[in-house]
Scaffold this motif. Structure first.
Motif, PDB file in Angstrom:
ATOM      1  N   SER A  50       0.829  -1.193   0.000  1.00 24.07           N
ATOM      2  CA  SER A  50       0.000   0.000   0.000  1.00 24.07           C
ATOM      3  C   SER A  50       0.868   1.249   0.000  1.00 24.07           C
ATOM      4  O   SER A  50       1.698   1.426   0.885  1.00 24.07           O
ATOM      5  N   SER A  54      -2.292   6.184  -3.332  1.00 27.42           N
ATOM      6  CA  SER A  54      -2.518   5.427  -4.566  1.00 27.42           C
ATOM      7  C   SER A  54      -3.141   4.080  -4.238  1.00 27.42           C
ATOM      8  O   SER A  54      -3.227   3.683  -3.079  1.00 27.42           O
ATOM      9  N   LYS A  55      -3.549   3.375  -5.278  1.00 25.77           N
ATOM     10  CA  LYS A  55      -4.188   2.084  -5.072  1.00 25.77           C
ATOM     11  C   LYS A  55      -3.154   1.054  -4.623  1.00 25.77           C
ATOM     12  O   LYS A  55      -1.997   1.087  -5.022  1.00 25.77           O
ATOM     13  N   LYS A  64      -8.816  -8.481  -4.301  1.00 24.39           N
ATOM     14  CA  LYS A  64      -8.790  -7.066  -3.942  1.00 24.39           C
ATOM     15  C   LYS A  64     -10.156  -6.553  -3.536  1.00 24.39           C
ATOM     16  O   LYS A  64     -10.270  -5.568  -2.795  1.00 24.39           O
ATOM     17  N   ASN A  70      -6.827   0.809   2.196  1.00 21.08           N
ATOM     18  CA  ASN A  70      -6.827   2.254   2.024  1.00 21.08           C
ATOM     19  C   ASN A  70      -5.627   2.840   2.756  1.00 21.08           C
ATOM     20  O   ASN A  70      -5.377   2.530   3.916  1.00 21.08           O
TER      21      ASN A  70
END
Lengths: 115, 114
Positions: A50, A54-55, A64, A70
């Motif tokens: 992570s 960004s994703k 996913k 997050n």
């Protein structure tokens, strides 16, 4: 030294509910956080990487849409296990790096039990 | 792909015996190497790490490890184990670049009898 916390430390939930696990870097900014899963008496398996803002990048075989990650700030990443099932019961561990490619600092882990 | 192999699944020793746990990795580039320990019911703790320089690395609690590049190995050693060293030991590696995750070996359970 660098400290990473996780909350909660353990959680029991019913099948079908969602559970959110928080990972915080307490005294440093973590540009990258990692989520691992550890089954009893087994090694840590990387679930996702992570990066702040960004994703997340998921490892092969990790859903996913089931494990939502997050990383909204440099000190907080969350893992949400959606529609949890008993097979999701495990020990979830996060780690945080400062972005220099060196040591990572591990949180104490969260034990999830899905009934 | 990167991988880490720990040769010993379970090691049983008596106190004062010497310890060596094997670790080999597979990766084509420059790596960082780590040994972590997990005591029963506790979270991971870093024992020692190698980034560059002297291939013999000394860590906490009397542990040391030697990086042998030609053998892709990073074996953990301790001259004399104690009962309190009973734990799970994990070798891990990551690429020497920012933002890369650790890849862990399967772990070695060390049981030390007093």
């Amino acid at each position: 030294g660098a400290v990473v916390s996780q909350h909660p430390s353990w959680v029991i939930c019913k099948s079908g509910t969602s559970v959110k696990i928080e990972c915080r870097s307490l005294d440093f900014q973590a540009t990258t956080m990692f989520w691992y899963r550890q089954f009893p008496k087994q090694s840590l398996m990387l679930m996702a990487t992570s990066n702040e803002g960004s994703k997340a990048t998921y490892e092969q075989g990790v859903e996913k849409d089931k494990f939502l990650i997050n990383h909204a700030s440099l000190t907080l990443s969350t893992l949400t296990v959606t529609s949890a099932h008993p097979e999701d019961s495990s020990f979830y561990i996060c780690s945080a790096g400062s972005g220099r490619g060196d040591e990572q600092f591990f949180g104490p882990g969260t034990r999830l039990t899905v009934l | 792909a990167q991988s880490v192999s720990q040769h010993n699944h379970h090691v049983i020793l008596s106190e004062a015996a010497s310890l060596e746990l094997g670790c080999n990795y597979s990766y084509g580039g420059t790596v960082n190497l780590f040994w972590y320990v997990q005591y029963p019911g506790q979270h991971l703790q870093l024992l020692l790490k190698y980034f560059s320089g002297d291939p013999l690395v000394k860590g906490i609690k009397g542990f040391e490890a030697e990086f042998i590049k030609s053998k892709f190995s990073f074996n953990l050693r301790k001259p004399s184990v104690q009962w309190s060293d009973t734990a799970e030991y994990f070798c891990a590696v990551n690429a020497n670049q920012a933002g890369t995750a650790l890849i862990f070996g399967k772990g070695t359970t060390l049981s030390v009898s007093s």
